[in-house]
Design a protein around this motif. Sequence first.
Motif, PDB file in Angstrom:
ATOM      1  N   MET A 259       0.836  -1.191   0.000  1.00 17.41           N
ATOM      2  CA  MET A 259       0.000   0.000   0.000  1.00 17.41           C
ATOM      3  C   MET A 259       0.877   1.249   0.000  1.00 17.41           C
ATOM      4  N   ARG A 260       0.562   2.190  -0.879  1.00 18.22           N
ATOM      5  CA  ARG A 260       1.342   3.424  -0.948  1.00 18.22           C
ATOM      6  C   ARG A 260       0.940   4.368   0.179  1.00 18.22           C
ATOM      7  N   PHE A 261       1.941   5.053   0.723  1.00 18.55           N
ATOM      8  CA  PHE A 261       1.730   6.032   1.789  1.00 18.55           C
ATOM      9  C   PHE A 261       2.314   7.351   1.307  1.00 18.55           C
ATOM     10  N   VAL A 262       1.481   8.392   1.271  1.00 21.24           N
ATOM     11  CA  VAL A 262       1.892   9.688   0.729  1.00 21.24           C
ATOM     12  C   VAL A 262       1.820  10.736   1.831  1.00 21.24           C
ATOM     13  N   LEU A 263       2.889  11.508   1.977  1.00 20.43           N
ATOM     14  CA  LEU A 263       2.945  12.601   2.933  1.00 20.43           C
ATOM     15  C   LEU A 263       2.729  13.913   2.199  1.00 20.43           C
ATOM     16  N   ALA A 264       1.626  14.599   2.532  1.00 24.08           N
ATOM     17  CA  ALA A 264       1.306  15.872   1.874  1.00 24.08           C
ATOM     18  C   ALA A 264       1.944  17.018   2.653  1.00 24.08           C
ATOM     19  N   SER A 265       3.258  17.003   2.725  1.00 18.48           N
ATOM     20  CA  SER A 265       3.995  18.012   3.490  1.00 18.48           C
ATOM     21  C   SER A 265       5.431  18.055   2.996  1.00 18.48           C
ATOM     22  N   ALA A 266       6.003  19.259   2.985  1.00 18.24           N
ATOM     23  CA  ALA A 266       7.405  19.419   2.590  1.00 18.24           C
ATOM     24  C   ALA A 266       8.336  19.385   3.793  1.00 18.24           C
ATOM     25  N   SER A 267       7.805  19.138   4.992  1.00 17.53           N
ATOM     26  CA  SER A 267       8.602  19.201   6.213  1.00 17.53           C
ATOM     27  C   SER A 267       9.629  18.073   6.294  1.00 17.53           C
ATOM     28  N   PRO A 268      10.920  18.397   6.326  1.00 11.70           N
ATOM     29  CA  PRO A 268      11.939  17.355   6.495  1.00 11.70           C
ATOM     30  C   PRO A 268      11.805  16.638   7.836  1.00 11.70           C
ATOM     31  N   ALA A 269      11.368  17.355   8.881  1.00 13.01           N
ATOM     32  CA  ALA A 269      11.233  16.738  10.205  1.00 13.01           C
ATOM     33  C   ALA A 269      10.123  15.693  10.209  1.00 13.01           C
ATOM     34  N   ARG A 270       9.018  15.981   9.537  1.00 13.30           N
ATOM     35  CA  ARG A 270       7.939  14.991   9.468  1.00 13.30           C
ATOM     36  C   ARG A 270       8.396  13.749   8.691  1.00 13.30           C
ATOM     37  N   LEU A 271       9.069  13.980   7.576  1.00  9.60           N
ATOM     38  CA  LEU A 271       9.556  12.856   6.782  1.00  9.60           C
ATOM     39  C   LEU A 271      10.543  12.020   7.584  1.00  9.60           C
ATOM     40  N   ALA A 272      11.456  12.668   8.294  1.00 11.90           N
ATOM     41  CA  ALA A 272      12.450  11.935   9.087  1.00 11.90           C
ATOM     42  C   ALA A 272      11.788  11.141  10.209  1.00 11.90           C
ATOM     43  N   THR A 273      10.778  11.733  10.839  1.00 13.12           N
ATOM     44  CA  THR A 273      10.073  11.044  11.925  1.00 13.12           C
ATOM     45  C   THR A 273       9.375   9.797  11.409  1.00 13.12           C
ATOM     46  N   LEU A 274       8.683   9.924  10.288  1.00 16.51           N
ATOM     47  CA  LEU A 274       7.982   8.772   9.718  1.00 16.51           C
ATOM     48  C   LEU A 274       8.951   7.707   9.238  1.00 16.51           C
ATOM     49  N   THR A 275      10.052   8.131   8.642  1.00 17.49           N
ATOM     50  CA  THR A 275      11.041   7.184   8.146  1.00 17.49           C
ATOM     51  C   THR A 275      11.667   6.396   9.292  1.00 17.49           C
ATOM     52  N   SER A 276      11.985   7.088  10.385  1.00 15.84           N
ATOM     53  CA  SER A 276      12.597   6.408  11.529  1.00 15.84           C
ATOM     54  C   SER A 276      11.624   5.452  12.204  1.00 15.84           C
ATOM     55  N   ALA A 277      10.316   5.657  11.985  1.00 16.35           N
ATOM     56  CA  ALA A 277       9.295   4.789  12.570  1.00 16.35           C
ATOM     57  C   ALA A 277       8.917   3.645  11.626  1.00 16.35           C
ATOM     58  N   GLY A 278       9.639   3.488  10.541  1.00 12.34           N
ATOM     59  CA  GLY A 278       9.436   2.336   9.669  1.00 12.34           C
ATOM     60  C   GLY A 278       8.636   2.589   8.409  1.00 12.34           C
ATOM     61  N   PHE A 279       8.197   3.827   8.203  1.00 13.05           N
ATOM     62  CA  PHE A 279       7.432   4.151   7.000  1.00 13.05           C
ATOM     63  C   PHE A 279       8.380   4.606   5.878  1.00 13.05           C
ATOM     64  N   ALA A 280       7.859   4.588   4.669  1.00 16.36           N
ATOM     65  CA  ALA A 280       8.626   5.099   3.528  1.00 16.36           C
ATOM     66  C   ALA A 280       7.697   5.952   2.679  1.00 16.36           C
ATOM     67  N   PRO A 281       7.260   7.092   3.215  1.00 23.32           N
ATOM     68  CA  PRO A 281       6.260   7.889   2.491  1.00 23.32           C
ATOM     69  C   PRO A 281       6.810   8.570   1.248  1.00 23.32           C
ATOM     70  N   GLU A 282       5.961   8.673   0.242  1.00 20.75           N
ATOM     71  CA  GLU A 282       6.248   9.514  -0.916  1.00 20.75           C
ATOM     72  C   GLU A 282       5.823  10.939  -0.552  1.00 20.75           C
ATOM     73  N   VAL A 283       6.615  11.910  -0.897  1.00 24.53           N
ATOM     74  CA  VAL A 283       6.311  13.296  -0.542  1.00 24.53           C
ATOM     75  C   VAL A 283       5.645  14.002  -1.715  1.00 24.53           C
ATOM     76  N   ARG A 284       4.492  14.605  -1.432  1.00 28.91           N
ATOM     77  CA  ARG A 284       3.790  15.427  -2.406  1.00 28.91           C
ATOM     78  C   ARG A 284       3.397  16.724  -1.699  1.00 28.91           C
ATOM     79  N   VAL A 285       3.814  17.851  -2.214  1.00 29.23           N
ATOM     80  CA  VAL A 285       3.485  19.142  -1.610  1.00 29.23           C
ATOM     81  C   VAL A 285       2.170  19.643  -2.201  1.00 29.23           C
ATOM     82  N   SER A 286       1.254  20.068  -1.348  1.00 29.38           N
ATOM     83  CA  SER A 286      -0.113  20.354  -1.781  1.00 29.38           C
ATOM     84  C   SER A 286      -0.258  21.669  -2.534  1.00 29.38           C
TER      85      SER A 286
END
Length: 213
Positions: free
Chosen positions: A1-28
């Motif tokens: 299942m694809r997981f998309v992060l609708a945010s450009a925040s590097p901190a949010r991406l890093a937090t999700l990545t460290s928790a085991g996710f691999a979100p694709e980033v799309r800025v709204s």
Amino acid sequence: MRFVLASASPARLATLTSAGFAPEVRVSGVDEDAALAAARADRGEPPHGRHVMGSSTADDVLVLARAKAEAVARDESGAVVLGCDSMLELDGRQLGKPADAAEAVERWRAMRGRSGVLHTGHWLVDTREPDRAAGATASTVVHFAELSDREIEAYVATGEPLAVAGAFTVDGLGGPFVTAIEGDYHAVVGVSLPLLRDLLGDLGLGVVDLWAR
């Protein structure tokens, strides 16, 4: 299942990545002021900007998180989309990113030795089914150190406070200036992992379903 992060925040991406996710980033690209004005009009409130008195900050960050998630979800299929937004509430005022260094210095002079509430809105959209969504806001009390003018000016000169809601980080150069947190640390960074788990549960999903394999 694809997981998309609708945010450009590097901190949010890093937090999700460290928790085991691999979100694709799309800025709204959402017009945040317009989204807030429309939401406040619906609530019968004056459509002011970000630095308003008396408006519900917890509601406003959820409005923006939803707007971002839904904007990105329109162009995605077969994905779970997460939108987030954060603001600091201090003395009844909403504080997002400071406009410039002078505002950041003024902000920190008001914040030092005090506490504020950091609100982070979360909105999930499951694009696999129509009208399948869930959202909530995490609110965390943040206590700030009694900074000297020299520390404030040096911190603002790094540029970090200009890029983040509330003009501070807890996971970066601003970490030494936060003395305590009442609530979820990750929500202050930008995304509450326990709340994300709850929202996924509302959609019939689990954290493990979105872990990177």
